[in-house]
Motif scaffolding. Structure first.
Motif, PDB file in Angstrom:
ATOM      1  N   VAL A 181       0.898  -0.997  -0.115  1.00 51.58           N
ATOM      2  CA  VAL A 181      -0.161   0.035   0.022  1.00 51.58           C
ATOM      3  C   VAL A 181       0.961   1.218   0.053  1.00 51.58           C
ATOM      4  CG1 VAL A 181      -1.678   1.545   1.203  1.00 51.58           C
ATOM      5  CG2 VAL A 181      -1.842  -1.209   1.112  1.00 51.58           C
ATOM      6  N   ASP A 182       1.914   1.357   0.684  1.00 51.75           N
ATOM      7  CA  ASP A 182       2.701   2.342   0.745  1.00 51.75           C
ATOM      8  C   ASP A 182       3.477   2.979  -0.745  1.00 51.75           C
ATOM      9  OD1 ASP A 182       2.401   2.190   3.488  1.00 51.75           O
ATOM     10  OD2 ASP A 182       4.491   1.557   4.149  1.00 51.75           O
ATOM     11  N   HIS A 183       3.234   1.968  -1.651  1.00 54.61           N
ATOM     12  CA  HIS A 183       3.743   2.291  -2.839  1.00 54.61           C
ATOM     13  C   HIS A 183       2.635   3.111  -4.028  1.00 54.61           C
ATOM     14  CE1 HIS A 183       6.899  -1.254  -3.105  1.00 54.61           C
ATOM     15  NE2 HIS A 183       7.383  -0.011  -2.080  1.00 54.61           N
ATOM     16  N   ALA A 184       1.599   2.990  -3.401  1.00 56.65           N
ATOM     17  CA  ALA A 184       0.416   3.452  -4.012  1.00 56.65           C
ATOM     18  C   ALA A 184       0.497   4.714  -4.490  1.00 56.65           C
ATOM     19  CB  ALA A 184      -0.774   3.314  -3.512  1.00 56.65           C
ATOM     20  N   VAL A 185       0.628   5.660  -3.421  1.00 61.76           N
ATOM     21  CA  VAL A 185       0.570   7.355  -3.504  1.00 61.76           C
ATOM     22  C   VAL A 185       1.897   7.813  -4.164  1.00 61.76           C
ATOM     23  CG1 VAL A 185       0.568   9.538  -2.305  1.00 61.76           C
ATOM     24  CG2 VAL A 185      -0.852   7.787  -1.559  1.00 61.76           C
ATOM     25  N   PRO A 186       3.164   7.264  -3.809  1.00 60.73           N
ATOM     26  CA  PRO A 186       4.192   7.626  -4.718  1.00 60.73           C
ATOM     27  C   PRO A 186       4.094   7.328  -6.266  1.00 60.73           C
ATOM     28  CG  PRO A 186       4.896   6.529  -2.700  1.00 60.73           C
ATOM     29  CD  PRO A 186       3.475   6.372  -2.977  1.00 60.73           C
ATOM     30  N   ILE A 187       3.485   6.136  -6.603  1.00 63.41           N
ATOM     31  CA  ILE A 187       3.398   5.986  -7.869  1.00 63.41           C
ATOM     32  C   ILE A 187       2.376   7.036  -8.438  1.00 63.41           C
ATOM     33  CG2 ILE A 187       2.259   4.192  -9.678  1.00 63.41           C
ATOM     34  CD1 ILE A 187       3.289   2.012  -7.573  1.00 63.41           C
TER      35      ILE A 187
ATOM     36  N   GLU B 171       1.588   9.699  -7.807  1.00 67.76           N
ATOM     37  CA  GLU B 171       2.239  11.300  -7.780  1.00 67.76           C
ATOM     38  C   GLU B 171       3.299  11.256  -8.943  1.00 67.76           C
ATOM     39  OE1 GLU B 171       1.648  12.549  -3.158  1.00 67.76           O
ATOM     40  OE2 GLU B 171       3.558  11.507  -3.588  1.00 67.76           O
ATOM     41  N   ALA B 172       4.143  10.170  -8.996  1.00 68.70           N
ATOM     42  CA  ALA B 172       5.032  10.447 -10.051  1.00 68.70           C
ATOM     43  C   ALA B 172       4.419  10.241 -11.363  1.00 68.70           C
ATOM     44  CB  ALA B 172       6.126   9.151  -9.957  1.00 68.70           C
ATOM     45  N   LEU B 173       3.364   9.432 -11.572  1.00 67.99           N
ATOM     46  CA  LEU B 173       2.715   9.587 -12.944  1.00 67.99           C
ATOM     47  C   LEU B 173       2.068  11.012 -12.946  1.00 67.99           C
ATOM     48  CD1 LEU B 173       0.799   6.134 -12.726  1.00 67.99           C
ATOM     49  CD2 LEU B 173       2.591   6.662 -14.146  1.00 67.99           C
TER      50      LEU B 173
ATOM     51  N   SER C  56       0.175  -0.782 -19.622  1.00 67.45           N
ATOM     52  CA  SER C  56       0.811  -1.496 -18.659  1.00 67.45           C
ATOM     53  C   SER C  56       2.263  -1.541 -18.490  1.00 67.45           C
ATOM     54  CB  SER C  56       0.334  -2.992 -18.389  1.00 67.45           C
ATOM     55  OG  SER C  56       0.340  -3.688 -19.595  1.00 67.45           O
ATOM     56  N   TRP C  57       2.781  -1.009 -19.446  1.00 67.39           N
ATOM     57  CA  TRP C  57       4.223  -1.082 -19.649  1.00 67.39           C
ATOM     58  C   TRP C  57       4.866   0.391 -18.846  1.00 67.39           C
ATOM     59  CZ3 TRP C  57       1.338   1.631 -23.083  1.00 67.39           C
ATOM     60  CH2 TRP C  57       1.794   2.836 -23.462  1.00 67.39           C
ATOM     61  N   ILE C  58       4.119   1.300 -18.366  1.00 73.07           N
ATOM     62  CA  ILE C  58       4.624   2.319 -17.873  1.00 73.07           C
ATOM     63  C   ILE C  58       5.137   2.238 -16.612  1.00 73.07           C
ATOM     64  CG2 ILE C  58       3.954   4.791 -17.509  1.00 73.07           C
ATOM     65  CD1 ILE C  58       1.590   4.525 -19.475  1.00 73.07           C
ATOM     66  N   VAL C  59       4.220   1.693 -15.599  1.00 72.30           N
ATOM     67  CA  VAL C  59       4.778   1.441 -14.426  1.00 72.30           C
ATOM     68  C   VAL C  59       5.698   0.415 -14.087  1.00 72.30           C
ATOM     69  CG1 VAL C  59       4.068   1.367 -11.967  1.00 72.30           C
ATOM     70  CG2 VAL C  59       2.668   2.501 -13.530  1.00 72.30           C
ATOM     71  N   ASN C  60       6.847   0.422 -14.179  1.00 73.38           N
ATOM     72  CA  ASN C  60       8.003  -0.313 -14.238  1.00 73.38           C
ATOM     73  C   ASN C  60       8.330  -1.092 -12.655  1.00 73.38           C
ATOM     74  OD1 ASN C  60      11.453  -1.028 -13.759  1.00 73.38           O
ATOM     75  ND2 ASN C  60      10.584  -1.543 -15.859  1.00 73.38           N
ATOM     76  N   LYS C  61       7.905  -2.350 -12.495  1.00 75.07           N
ATOM     77  CA  LYS C  61       8.038  -2.968 -11.011  1.00 75.07           C
ATOM     78  C   LYS C  61       9.403  -2.782 -10.504  1.00 75.07           C
ATOM     79  CE  LYS C  61       4.336  -6.598 -11.424  1.00 75.07           C
ATOM     80  NZ  LYS C  61       4.020  -7.790 -11.328  1.00 75.07           N
ATOM     81  N   GLN C  62      10.617  -2.865 -11.398  1.00 72.09           N
ATOM     82  CA  GLN C  62      11.872  -2.618 -10.732  1.00 72.09           C
ATOM     83  C   GLN C  62      11.938  -1.290  -9.919  1.00 72.09           C
ATOM     84  OE1 GLN C  62      13.879  -5.342 -10.383  1.00 72.09           O
ATOM     85  NE2 GLN C  62      14.743  -4.053  -8.685  1.00 72.09           N
ATOM     86  N   MET C  63      11.338  -0.243 -10.727  1.00 75.19           N
ATOM     87  CA  MET C  63      11.557   1.192 -10.360  1.00 75.19           C
ATOM     88  C   MET C  63      10.762   1.239  -9.054  1.00 75.19           C
ATOM     89  SD  MET C  63      11.324   3.303 -13.754  1.00 75.19           S
ATOM     90  CE  MET C  63      12.669   3.924 -14.740  1.00 75.19           C
TER      91      MET C  63
ATOM     92  N   GLY D 202      12.369   8.316 -11.884  1.00 75.07           N
ATOM     93  CA  GLY D 202      12.715   7.558 -13.073  1.00 75.07           C
ATOM     94  C   GLY D 202      11.082   7.212 -13.596  1.00 75.07           C
ATOM     95  N   LEU D 203      10.258   6.812 -12.793  1.00 77.14           N
ATOM     96  CA  LEU D 203       8.756   6.559 -13.174  1.00 77.14           C
ATOM     97  C   LEU D 203       8.139   7.858 -13.670  1.00 77.14           C
ATOM     98  CD1 LEU D 203       6.202   4.886 -13.276  1.00 77.14           C
ATOM     99  CD2 LEU D 203       5.950   5.147 -10.839  1.00 77.14           C
ATOM    100  N   GLN D 204       8.558   9.033 -12.862  1.00 78.42           N
ATOM    101  CA  GLN D 204       7.990  10.491 -13.606  1.00 78.42           C
ATOM    102  C   GLN D 204       8.461  10.641 -15.196  1.00 78.42           C
ATOM    103  OE1 GLN D 204       8.651  13.961 -11.061  1.00 78.42           O
ATOM    104  NE2 GLN D 204       8.792  15.365 -12.841  1.00 78.42           N
ATOM    105  N   SER D 205       9.821  10.224 -15.246  1.00 78.91           N
ATOM    106  CA  SER D 205      10.427  10.333 -16.669  1.00 78.91           C
ATOM    107  C   SER D 205       9.538   9.384 -17.471  1.00 78.91           C
ATOM    108  CB  SER D 205      11.883  10.244 -16.458  1.00 78.91           C
ATOM    109  OG  SER D 205      12.485  10.871 -15.768  1.00 78.91           O
ATOM    110  N   ARG D 206       9.268   8.157 -17.096  1.00 83.90           N
ATOM    111  CA  ARG D 206       8.585   7.211 -18.026  1.00 83.90           C
ATOM    112  C   ARG D 206       7.264   7.869 -18.382  1.00 83.90           C
ATOM    113  NH1 ARG D 206      10.374   1.691 -18.329  1.00 83.90           N
ATOM    114  NH2 ARG D 206       8.104   1.071 -18.925  1.00 83.90           N
ATOM    115  N   SER D 207       6.709   8.336 -17.605  1.00 82.16           N
ATOM    116  CA  SER D 207       5.365   8.987 -17.753  1.00 82.16           C
ATOM    117  C   SER D 207       5.270  10.248 -18.624  1.00 82.16           C
ATOM    118  CB  SER D 207       4.756   9.472 -16.315  1.00 82.16           C
ATOM    119  OG  SER D 207       3.393  10.276 -16.550  1.00 82.16           O
TER     120      SER D 207
END
Length: 218
Positions: A25-31, A33-35, A185-192, A200-205
């Motif tokens: 759950v702790d990953h949800a908001v940062p993901i 926000e980055a997107l 589904s390719w945008i949110v990289n699991k390793q990131m 890095g996720l913001q850059s992908r977005s």
């Protein structure tokens, strides 16, 4: 219930909806926000983990500018839980009349998954004019979707293709006037996500948004 025009309009503006699931759950908001910082303001958070509903609640409460959709809704109870969590809409990979009715009862705008003309007609009979086309590429991609959509064009059906859609083919789908948006589904990289690489996720977005802008209008 029919899909609200304001959500359809928002999806047409977004064009690409980031699809992902969360293990924590702790990953949800940062993901989210980055997107959002990168320019993607619509998501489909799938209910494939135990953290799903709590993640939806967290994003709805803490990232109000994000249009929150929820995927993999497989039961009427799940549809009710998604509505209570505050999501704007829900989708499923397949078509289940019980889930459609459960979503209606919960007041949740819902798009069932379809792949064939028969499934599409069942969706139409259930008053679903916004449908998820899944799995898009495995079913035959844009060529198949054009053939599928043609006999129903006069009914103003809106399609949301997911499954195999990527930066290399998304514009092919988006050039179809019947396609509201595509799922990515390719945008949110699991390793990131595991590494907490939100920059890095913001850059992908941002790369996806730039590809949309430079790819030309539909």
């Amino acid at each position: 219930m029919s899909f609200p025009i304001e959500i359809i309009d928002r999806l047409r503006q977004c064009r690409v909806v980031a699809g992902f699931s969360v293990d924590h759950v702790d990953h949800a908001v940062p993901i989210a926000e980055a997107l959002l910082a990168g320019g993607i303001d619509a998501i489909e958070l799938t209910l494939r983990t135990d953290a799903g509903i709590d993640a939806v609640k967290a994003i709805c409460q803490q990232v109000p500018d994000m249009l929150v959709g929820v995927g993999t809704i497989l039961t009427p109870d799940a549809a009710a839980a998604v509505a209570q969590a505050g999501a704007a809409f829900g989708v499923a990979p397949g078509l289940n009349r019980r889930v459609i009715e459960g979503a209606k009862d919960a007041g949740l705008p819902f798009a069932p998954g379809i792949m064939t003309p028969s499934e599409l007609e069942t969706a139409i009979e259930s008053d679903c004019r916004f449908v998820k086309f899944f799995p898009a590429e495995a079913s035959g991609g844009v060529t198949f979707l054009k053939s599928l959509a043609a006999p129903y064009k006069h009914l103003d059906i809106e399609y949301f293709p997911l499954g195999g859609v990527c930066v290399d083919n998304m514009l092919d789908y988006l050039r179809m006037p019947e396609v509201t948006a595509v799922g990515g589904s390719w945008i949110v990289n699991k390793q990131m996500v595991e590494n907490g690489d939100w920059a890095g996720l913001q850059s992908r977005s941002a790369e996806v948004v730039n590809a949309l802008k430079t790819g030309g209008e539909r």
